[in-house]
Write a protein that holds these residues in place. Structure first.
Motif, PDB file in Angstrom:
ATOM      1  N   ASP A 130       0.810  -1.217   0.000  1.00  0.00           N
ATOM      2  CA  ASP A 130       0.000   0.000   0.000  1.00  0.00           C
ATOM      3  C   ASP A 130       0.849   1.277   0.000  1.00  0.00           C
ATOM      4  O   ASP A 130       0.347   2.369  -0.205  1.00  0.00           O
ATOM      5  N   GLU A 131       2.148   1.143   0.218  1.00  0.00           N
ATOM      6  CA  GLU A 131       3.048   2.305   0.220  1.00  0.00           C
ATOM      7  C   GLU A 131       3.710   2.536  -1.137  1.00  0.00           C
ATOM      8  O   GLU A 131       4.391   3.530  -1.336  1.00  0.00           O
ATOM      9  N   ILE A 132       3.532   1.595  -2.053  1.00  0.00           N
ATOM     10  CA  ILE A 132       4.213   1.707  -3.339  1.00  0.00           C
ATOM     11  C   ILE A 132       3.398   2.603  -4.270  1.00  0.00           C
ATOM     12  O   ILE A 132       2.636   2.166  -5.111  1.00  0.00           O
ATOM     13  N   MET A 133       3.561   3.873  -4.045  1.00  0.00           N
ATOM     14  CA  MET A 133       2.998   4.918  -4.894  1.00  0.00           C
ATOM     15  C   MET A 133       4.186   5.762  -5.336  1.00  0.00           C
ATOM     16  O   MET A 133       5.250   5.695  -4.728  1.00  0.00           O
ATOM     17  N   ALA A 134       3.998   6.544  -6.354  1.00  0.00           N
ATOM     18  CA  ALA A 134       5.110   7.306  -6.935  1.00  0.00           C
ATOM     19  C   ALA A 134       5.862   8.128  -5.899  1.00  0.00           C
ATOM     20  O   ALA A 134       7.093   8.106  -5.843  1.00  0.00           O
ATOM     21  N   VAL A 135       5.147   8.860  -5.052  1.00  0.00           N
ATOM     22  CA  VAL A 135       5.808   9.742  -4.083  1.00  0.00           C
ATOM     23  C   VAL A 135       6.592   8.923  -3.056  1.00  0.00           C
ATOM     24  O   VAL A 135       7.759   9.214  -2.775  1.00  0.00           O
ATOM     25  N   LYS A 136       5.960   7.891  -2.513  1.00  0.00           N
ATOM     26  CA  LYS A 136       6.646   7.076  -1.503  1.00  0.00           C
ATOM     27  C   LYS A 136       7.787   6.281  -2.117  1.00  0.00           C
ATOM     28  O   LYS A 136       8.814   6.081  -1.486  1.00  0.00           O
ATOM     29  N   LEU A 137       7.597   5.818  -3.334  1.00  0.00           N
ATOM     30  CA  LEU A 137       8.654   5.090  -4.020  1.00  0.00           C
ATOM     31  C   LEU A 137       9.865   5.994  -4.235  1.00  0.00           C
ATOM     32  O   LEU A 137      10.999   5.601  -3.980  1.00  0.00           O
ATOM     33  N   LYS A 138       9.614   7.219  -4.668  1.00  0.00           N
ATOM     34  CA  LYS A 138      10.707   8.185  -4.861  1.00  0.00           C
ATOM     35  C   LYS A 138      11.442   8.431  -3.549  1.00  0.00           C
ATOM     36  O   LYS A 138      12.676   8.460  -3.513  1.00  0.00           O
ATOM     37  N   MET A 139      10.697   8.584  -2.468  1.00  0.00           N
ATOM     38  CA  MET A 139      11.322   8.824  -1.156  1.00  0.00           C
ATOM     39  C   MET A 139      12.142   7.614  -0.704  1.00  0.00           C
ATOM     40  O   MET A 139      13.199   7.770  -0.098  1.00  0.00           O
ATOM     41  N   ALA A 140      11.704   6.412  -1.014  1.00  0.00           N
ATOM     42  CA  ALA A 140      12.420   5.202  -0.619  1.00  0.00           C
ATOM     43  C   ALA A 140      13.697   5.014  -1.439  1.00  0.00           C
ATOM     44  O   ALA A 140      14.730   4.589  -0.921  1.00  0.00           O
ATOM     45  N   ILE A 141      13.618   5.340  -2.715  1.00  0.00           N
ATOM     46  CA  ILE A 141      14.764   5.133  -3.609  1.00  0.00           C
ATOM     47  C   ILE A 141      15.800   6.238  -3.481  1.00  0.00           C
ATOM     48  O   ILE A 141      16.998   6.000  -3.637  1.00  0.00           O
ATOM     49  N   GLU A 142      15.372   7.436  -3.154  1.00  0.00           N
ATOM     50  CA  GLU A 142      16.262   8.597  -3.122  1.00  0.00           C
ATOM     51  C   GLU A 142      17.550   8.378  -2.324  1.00  0.00           C
ATOM     52  O   GLU A 142      18.642   8.652  -2.829  1.00  0.00           O
ATOM     53  N   PRO A 143      17.501   7.852  -1.085  1.00  0.00           N
ATOM     54  CA  PRO A 143      18.759   7.646  -0.360  1.00  0.00           C
ATOM     55  C   PRO A 143      19.686   6.643  -1.048  1.00  0.00           C
ATOM     56  O   PRO A 143      20.902   6.799  -1.036  1.00  0.00           O
ATOM     57  N   ALA A 144      19.091   5.638  -1.659  1.00  0.00           N
ATOM     58  CA  ALA A 144      19.915   4.611  -2.318  1.00  0.00           C
ATOM     59  C   ALA A 144      20.640   5.160  -3.538  1.00  0.00           C
ATOM     60  O   ALA A 144      21.785   4.798  -3.798  1.00  0.00           O
ATOM     61  N   VAL A 145      19.974   6.029  -4.291  1.00  0.00           N
ATOM     62  CA  VAL A 145      20.593   6.547  -5.516  1.00  0.00           C
ATOM     63  C   VAL A 145      21.296   7.883  -5.311  1.00  0.00           C
ATOM     64  O   VAL A 145      21.960   8.370  -6.214  1.00  0.00           O
ATOM     65  N   SER A 146      21.157   8.469  -4.122  1.00  0.00           N
ATOM     66  CA  SER A 146      21.814   9.755  -3.887  1.00  0.00           C
ATOM     67  C   SER A 146      23.328   9.622  -3.952  1.00  0.00           C
ATOM     68  O   SER A 146      24.013  10.548  -4.352  1.00  0.00           O
ATOM     69  N   ASP A 147      23.841   8.484  -3.564  1.00  0.00           N
ATOM     70  CA  ASP A 147      25.273   8.236  -3.696  1.00  0.00           C
ATOM     71  C   ASP A 147      25.484   7.308  -4.893  1.00  0.00           C
ATOM     72  O   ASP A 147      25.794   6.133  -4.752  1.00  0.00           O
ATOM     73  N   TRP A 148      25.259   7.870  -6.063  1.00  0.00           N
ATOM     74  CA  TRP A 148      25.340   7.095  -7.299  1.00  0.00           C
ATOM     75  C   TRP A 148      26.704   6.447  -7.464  1.00  0.00           C
ATOM     76  O   TRP A 148      26.816   5.315  -7.923  1.00  0.00           O
ATOM     77  N   GLU A 149      27.751   7.143  -7.096  1.00  0.00           N
ATOM     78  CA  GLU A 149      29.105   6.606  -7.275  1.00  0.00           C
ATOM     79  C   GLU A 149      29.292   5.328  -6.463  1.00  0.00           C
ATOM     80  O   GLU A 149      29.865   4.359  -6.949  1.00  0.00           O
ATOM     81  N   ALA A 150      28.819   5.305  -5.234  1.00  0.00           N
ATOM     82  CA  ALA A 150      28.928   4.095  -4.408  1.00  0.00           C
ATOM     83  C   ALA A 150      28.110   2.956  -5.013  1.00  0.00           C
ATOM     84  O   ALA A 150      28.551   1.798  -5.018  1.00  0.00           O
ATOM     85  N   MET A 151      26.949   3.283  -5.534  1.00  0.00           N
ATOM     86  CA  MET A 151      26.101   2.263  -6.161  1.00  0.00           C
ATOM     87  C   MET A 151      26.768   1.712  -7.419  1.00  0.00           C
ATOM     88  O   MET A 151      26.802   0.501  -7.647  1.00  0.00           O
ATOM     89  N   ARG A 152      27.309   2.594  -8.237  1.00  0.00           N
ATOM     90  CA  ARG A 152      27.999   2.179  -9.466  1.00  0.00           C
ATOM     91  C   ARG A 152      29.200   1.300  -9.132  1.00  0.00           C
ATOM     92  O   ARG A 152      29.435   0.264  -9.749  1.00  0.00           O
ATOM     93  N   HIS A 153      29.937   1.702  -8.109  1.00  0.00           N
ATOM     94  CA  HIS A 153      31.120   0.970  -7.667  1.00  0.00           C
ATOM     95  C   HIS A 153      30.743  -0.455  -7.238  1.00  0.00           C
ATOM     96  O   HIS A 153      31.374  -1.437  -7.647  1.00  0.00           O
ATOM     97  N   LYS A 154      29.722  -0.573  -6.427  1.00  0.00           N
ATOM     98  CA  LYS A 154      29.271  -1.885  -5.955  1.00  0.00           C
ATOM     99  C   LYS A 154      28.811  -2.754  -7.130  1.00  0.00           C
ATOM    100  O   LYS A 154      29.125  -3.946  -7.200  1.00  0.00           O
TER     101      LYS A 154
END
Length: 180
Positions: free
Chosen positions: A54-78
């Motif tokens: 019930d939380e998977i809506m565009a706004v909540k999804l964006k808020m959940a993903i934002e911290p993970a993709v905010s450090d794109w370099e770390a994500m790319r590295h991994k």
């Protein structure tokens, strides 16, 4: 649910082959747990984000993903290191300048990963014998000044991918690795 997740994983195979990007998997806890057990792409997943259905809506999804993709370099590295792990498990990884160069010269290689600031100067006649052996015989008049540049050029000509990672990431691999 299990059948749906199998179909999702099969579809992921096509997507992963077309787009070499890190994967984030989002869903309810029980779905993520089941997906982790069945996926063939676990090594490409950089993070699992738990959200209730019930939380998977565009706004909540964006808020959940934002911290993970905010450090794109770390994500790319991994993601890059995960791809090297996959190649190693499949016995398709060359490590160190000598082994990497040997594979490249044989026409192999899909992903070259190099540590930042990894120098491999071409031998001018006074250089390290092991490095000289690894990169071939260059005279001081050669336009090839860096053996890594030579490898990059050959791989890019064949459509391979070249990625750089931060210093210290590939110490166990001799600071350079090739998935083939």
């Amino acid at each position: 649910l299990k059948v749906c997740l199998h179909h999702t994983d099969q579809a992921l195979h096509t997507i992963v082959q077309a787009y070499q990007l890190p994967l984030l998997v989002v869903g309810p806890a029980h779905t993520l747990q089941l997906f982790r057990k069945i996926t063939r792409h676990a090594a490409l997943v950089v993070d699992y984000l738990e959200l209730e259905a019930d939380e998977i809506m565009a706004v909540k999804l964006k808020m959940a993903i934002e911290p993970a993709v905010s450090d794109w370099e770390a994500m790319r590295h991994k993601f890059i290191l995960n791809r090297l792990d996959i190649a190693e498990r499949n016995d398709r990884l060359a490590k160190g300048m000598t082994n990497v160069r040997e594979k490249v010269m044989k026409g192999k290689g899909t992903l070259l990963v190099i540590e930042d600031n990894f120098p491999a100067p071409a031998d001018s006649g006074n250089g390290d014998a092991a490095l000289h052996q690894a990169i071939g015989h260059y005279s001081k008049y050669s336009c090839v000044q860096d053996a890594v540049d030579e490898l990059i050029e050959k791989l890019l000509e064949r459509g391979a991918e070249v990625q750089f990672v931060k210093e210290g990431s590939l110490i166990e691999s001799g600071r350079i690795a090739l998935a083939y």
